[in-house]
Design an enzyme around this catalytic site. Structure first.
Site, PDB file in Angstrom:
ATOM      1  N   ASP A  27      12.895  32.132  -6.170  1.00  0.00           N
ATOM      2  CA  ASP A  27      11.772  31.715  -5.352  1.00  0.00           C
ATOM      3  C   ASP A  27      12.025  32.196  -3.914  1.00  0.00           C
ATOM      4  OD1 ASP A  27       9.498  30.173  -4.443  1.00  0.00           O
ATOM      5  OD2 ASP A  27      10.911  28.620  -3.818  1.00  0.00           O
ATOM      6  N   ASP A  29       9.961  30.929  -0.425  1.00  0.00           N
ATOM      7  CA  ASP A  29       9.880  29.847   0.565  1.00  0.00           C
ATOM      8  C   ASP A  29      10.657  28.621   0.085  1.00  0.00           C
ATOM      9  OD1 ASP A  29       7.423  30.510   2.662  1.00  0.00           O
ATOM     10  OD2 ASP A  29       7.158  31.464   0.716  1.00  0.00           O
ATOM     11  N   ASP A 202      13.084  25.599  -5.178  1.00  0.00           N
ATOM     12  CA  ASP A 202      13.137  24.318  -4.471  1.00  0.00           C
ATOM     13  C   ASP A 202      11.968  23.395  -4.773  1.00  0.00           C
ATOM     14  OD1 ASP A 202      11.258  24.327  -1.533  1.00  0.00           O
ATOM     15  OD2 ASP A 202      11.219  25.971  -2.970  1.00  0.00           O
TER      16      ASP A 202
END
Length: 247
Positions: A27, A29, A202
């Site tokens: 991922d 961001d 996240d």
């Protein structure tokens, strides 16, 4: 559902690579760069693109970025990288040479975009235009979270769309646009085929990618303070991700 404190740290990447071929899906961001109040405000270190290319070489090409951002938006922050990358939550996929993997996903209709823009203006939210979706950001207005998610689901039902919700955002996408689909698509291609996939993320939108990694005898790594159904391991923050990847 496991909490971050109950999950161990992953084994060193060097040990995993010594045991056999590994594929990494990252991922962006909240995993490689800090999340900002608005998507355009992120800070991307000048050295990050070169570091990711080195990681790509270390993994013999078995590396992909999988982001909620549209790929043109990712390029505006990271530059024109020669890496596998999937944007719009995995729906839009490119190989390192820029060729497309799979069909190009369809954009939202003009009527749908107009509804989302009008809602954002009325409720003082930030609307992010994406080439294959649209996102209502309520990070700066957390009291609007429930109402915004309810509105997004109502619009999605009328337009035959799906809602992906993450940290301070409700995004409308075409059915089947999830990060697990990107993992499966890349794992069917060389040089990914036959490797053990690891998905690092996240947010709740990364759970699909982790679940797909498990399908191929891999695992997920959750970043930061969030519960996870699919992660096997945990890294505390972005700095820990960079250290584990040796970026």
């Amino acid at each position: 559902m496991a909490s971050p404190s109950s999950l161990p740290s992953p084994p060193p990447l060097a040990d995993l690579l010594a045991a056999g071929p590994v594929a990494l899906f990252l991922d962006f961001d909240g995993t490689l760069v800090e999340i900002a109040p608005e998507p355009g405000d992120i800070h991307v270190p000048d050295s990050l693109a070169d570091a990711l290319h080195r990681l790509h070489e270390r993994l013999n090409g078995r590396f992909a970025l999988v982001t909620g951002r549209a790929l043109d938006d990712l390029a505006s922050h990271l530059g024109e990288v020669t890496l596998c990358r999937a944007g719009s939550h995995g729906a839009s996929r490119l190989l390192p040479d820029g060729s497309r993997l799979g069909d190009e996903p369809e954009a939202l209709s003009a009527d749908c975009v107009s509804e989302l823009r009008a809602y954002a203006e009325m409720h003082d939210l930030f609307y992010e235009t994406k080439s294959h979706g649209g996102a209502l950001h309520f990070r700066a207005r957390p009291e609007k979270a429930r109402a915004t998610l309810d509105f997004a689901h109502e619009v999605a039902e009328r337009h035959d769309l799906c809602v992906t919700s993450g940290k301070g955002v409700a995004e409308l996408v075409r059915p089947g646009a999830d990060k697990g689909g990107a993992v499966r698509a890349f794992m069917a291609e060389q040089p990914f085929t036959g490797s053990m996939p690891i998905f690092i993320g996240d947010d709740t939108t990364d759970e699909d990618g982790m679940a797909a990694a498990i399908e191929f005898s891999g695992f997920g790594i959750a970043v930061g303070e969030r519960d996870s159904d699919a992660a096997r391991y945990h890294l505390e923050d972005i700095a820990a991700v960079h250290k584990w990847l040796d970026l």
